[in-house]
Motif scaffolding. Sequence first.
Motif, PDB file in Angstrom:
ATOM      1  N   TYR A  20      37.767  86.026  63.941  1.00 53.93           N
ATOM      2  CA  TYR A  20      36.292  85.230  63.971  1.00 53.93           C
ATOM      3  C   TYR A  20      35.631  85.306  65.198  1.00 53.93           C
ATOM      4  O   TYR A  20      36.264  85.662  66.369  1.00 53.93           O
ATOM      5  N   ALA A  21      34.412  85.412  65.091  1.00 54.41           N
ATOM      6  CA  ALA A  21      33.310  85.399  66.038  1.00 54.41           C
ATOM      7  C   ALA A  21      32.161  84.493  66.082  1.00 54.41           C
ATOM      8  O   ALA A  21      32.033  84.187  64.850  1.00 54.41           O
ATOM      9  N   PHE A  22      31.663  83.978  67.092  1.00 52.60           N
ATOM     10  CA  PHE A  22      30.656  82.915  67.185  1.00 52.60           C
ATOM     11  C   PHE A  22      29.378  83.909  67.478  1.00 52.60           C
ATOM     12  O   PHE A  22      29.260  84.906  68.010  1.00 52.60           O
ATOM     13  N   LEU A  23      28.461  83.499  66.627  1.00 55.50           N
ATOM     14  CA  LEU A  23      26.800  84.148  66.694  1.00 55.50           C
ATOM     15  C   LEU A  23      26.503  84.135  67.989  1.00 55.50           C
ATOM     16  O   LEU A  23      26.595  83.322  68.926  1.00 55.50           O
ATOM     17  N   PRO A  24      26.260  85.550  68.479  1.00 54.54           N
ATOM     18  CA  PRO A  24      25.744  85.626  69.877  1.00 54.54           C
ATOM     19  C   PRO A  24      24.538  84.852  70.295  1.00 54.54           C
ATOM     20  O   PRO A  24      23.548  84.890  69.209  1.00 54.54           O
ATOM     21  N   GLY A  25      24.416  84.013  71.047  1.00 56.52           N
ATOM     22  CA  GLY A  25      22.979  83.460  71.203  1.00 56.52           C
ATOM     23  C   GLY A  25      23.124  81.889  70.819  1.00 56.52           C
ATOM     24  O   GLY A  25      22.076  81.301  71.227  1.00 56.52           O
ATOM     25  N   ASN A  26      24.011  81.203  70.104  1.00 57.51           N
ATOM     26  CA  ASN A  26      24.342  79.885  70.036  1.00 57.51           C
ATOM     27  C   ASN A  26      24.699  79.259  71.055  1.00 57.51           C
ATOM     28  O   ASN A  26      24.297  78.155  71.290  1.00 57.51           O
ATOM     29  N   GLY A  27      25.264  79.788  72.168  1.00 51.82           N
ATOM     30  CA  GLY A  27      25.541  79.484  73.531  1.00 51.82           C
ATOM     31  C   GLY A  27      26.524  78.252  73.127  1.00 51.82           C
ATOM     32  O   GLY A  27      26.368  77.126  73.845  1.00 51.82           O
ATOM     33  N   TYR A  57      31.474  90.557  67.853  1.00 49.07           N
ATOM     34  CA  TYR A  57      30.920  89.968  66.633  1.00 49.07           C
ATOM     35  C   TYR A  57      30.901  91.087  65.404  1.00 49.07           C
ATOM     36  O   TYR A  57      31.232  90.533  64.302  1.00 49.07           O
ATOM     37  N   ASN A  58      30.427  92.088  65.767  1.00 51.47           N
ATOM     38  CA  ASN A  58      30.411  93.130  64.474  1.00 51.47           C
ATOM     39  C   ASN A  58      31.812  93.590  63.771  1.00 51.47           C
ATOM     40  O   ASN A  58      31.804  93.814  62.858  1.00 51.47           O
ATOM     41  N   ALA A  60      34.304  90.897  63.632  1.00 50.13           N
ATOM     42  CA  ALA A  60      35.201  90.023  63.037  1.00 50.13           C
ATOM     43  C   ALA A  60      34.920  89.914  61.463  1.00 50.13           C
ATOM     44  O   ALA A  60      33.801  90.265  60.796  1.00 50.13           O
ATOM     45  N   ASP A  61      36.054  89.548  61.047  1.00 52.15           N
ATOM     46  CA  ASP A  61      36.221  89.054  59.539  1.00 52.15           C
ATOM     47  C   ASP A  61      35.405  87.855  59.267  1.00 52.15           C
ATOM     48  O   ASP A  61      34.704  87.850  58.053  1.00 52.15           O
ATOM     49  N   ILE A  62      35.478  87.047  60.149  1.00 48.64           N
ATOM     50  CA  ILE A  62      34.503  85.794  59.892  1.00 48.64           C
ATOM     51  C   ILE A  62      33.586  85.621  61.097  1.00 48.64           C
ATOM     52  O   ILE A  62      33.967  85.592  62.095  1.00 48.64           O
ATOM     53  N   THR A  63      32.502  85.342  60.748  1.00 47.62           N
ATOM     54  CA  THR A  63      31.425  85.074  61.651  1.00 47.62           C
ATOM     55  C   THR A  63      30.751  83.516  61.602  1.00 47.62           C
ATOM     56  O   THR A  63      30.562  83.122  60.291  1.00 47.62           O
ATOM     57  N   ILE A  64      30.712  82.906  62.684  1.00 46.33           N
ATOM     58  CA  ILE A  64      30.362  81.382  62.729  1.00 46.33           C
ATOM     59  C   ILE A  64      28.987  81.357  63.316  1.00 46.33           C
ATOM     60  O   ILE A  64      28.851  81.974  64.548  1.00 46.33           O
ATOM     61  N   GLY A  65      28.014  80.680  62.839  1.00 40.87           N
ATOM     62  CA  GLY A  65      26.847  80.370  63.491  1.00 40.87           C
ATOM     63  C   GLY A  65      26.064  79.035  63.188  1.00 40.87           C
ATOM     64  O   GLY A  65      26.262  78.776  62.005  1.00 40.87           O
ATOM     65  N   PHE A  66      25.448  78.353  64.081  1.00 42.93           N
ATOM     66  CA  PHE A  66      24.562  77.502  63.799  1.00 42.93           C
ATOM     67  C   PHE A  66      23.029  78.091  63.451  1.00 42.93           C
ATOM     68  O   PHE A  66      22.608  78.661  64.247  1.00 42.93           O
ATOM     69  N   TYR A  67      22.649  77.313  62.515  1.00 45.09           N
ATOM     70  CA  TYR A  67      21.233  77.921  62.043  1.00 45.09           C
ATOM     71  C   TYR A  67      20.556  76.725  61.579  1.00 45.09           C
ATOM     72  O   TYR A  67      21.257  75.815  61.257  1.00 45.09           O
TER      73      TYR A  67
END
Length: 169
Positions: A20-27, A57-58, A60-67
Motif C-alpha cells: 500500500y502507498a499514500f497519495l504523494p502530496g497529502n503530507g 505509489y505507482n 502499490a496494490d492499494i493506494t490511500i488518499g484524502f480527497y
Amino acid sequence: HYTYFEGTPRWPDGTQTLTYAFLPGNGLTDDVKNVFATAFDRWSEVTTLSFSEAESYNSADITIGFYTGDHGDGEPFDGVLGTLAHAFSPTNGRFHLDGDEDWVVSGDVTQSSLSTAVDLESVAVHEIGHLLGLGHSSVEEAIMYPTIAARTRKVNLAEDDIEGIQNLY
Ligand code: TQI
Ligand code: ZN
Ligand code: ZN
C-alpha cells in the motif's frame, strides 16, 4: 451475516503480501500512517495475507488518499459527515477518505469535544474489509455492518468478519 461483492472478487490465489502507498502530496504524519498500519494488521492477524508499505505509489496494490468534494471518480465526497470514505472491490485497490471530516487519529473519539469527530482507525478497518472483498454484514457487532454512530470507536473484528475473510484468504 457477512457478504461479498457481486461475483466474489478477491485478490488472486497465492497473494501473500499486498503493498500500500499514500497519495504523494497529502503530507500525512507518521501518526496517521501508523493508524493505517494498525488497521491492516487486524486483518493480517486472521488471514494468510500481510501488508507492507510500497516503495512507490505507482507500484502499490492499494493506494490511500484524502480527497475533498468531487475528486474524479464519480463518487464525490460531501463535506462533514455523510460519506466518510470509500474503497473499491478487489483488485482495484483505491481507498479514498473525505478530507473534510474531523478525523481522530490518536486519543479517545468518545471524549472528543467535536460532535463530528470520526475515528480514523474504525473507518480504515471497515474500508480495508471492502478492499479485500467483503461487502456489508447484517451482524451489528461486525466491522462490516453498514452504519456506525458518530463519536464511536469500533476496531475489533467480530467472529462474522473473521469467518467472511477466512473464506477468501
Ligand atoms: N462509506 C460507505 C461504506 O464504506 C461507502 C459504501 C456504501 C460502500 N456502500 C458500499 C463501499 C459498498 C463499498 C461497498 O460503507 S461510508 C462506515 C460505517 C462508511 C461507513 O463513509 O458511509 C464506515 C465508511 F459502516 F460505519 F457506517 C466507513 Cl465504518
Ligand atoms: Zn473516491
Ligand atoms: Zn462499507
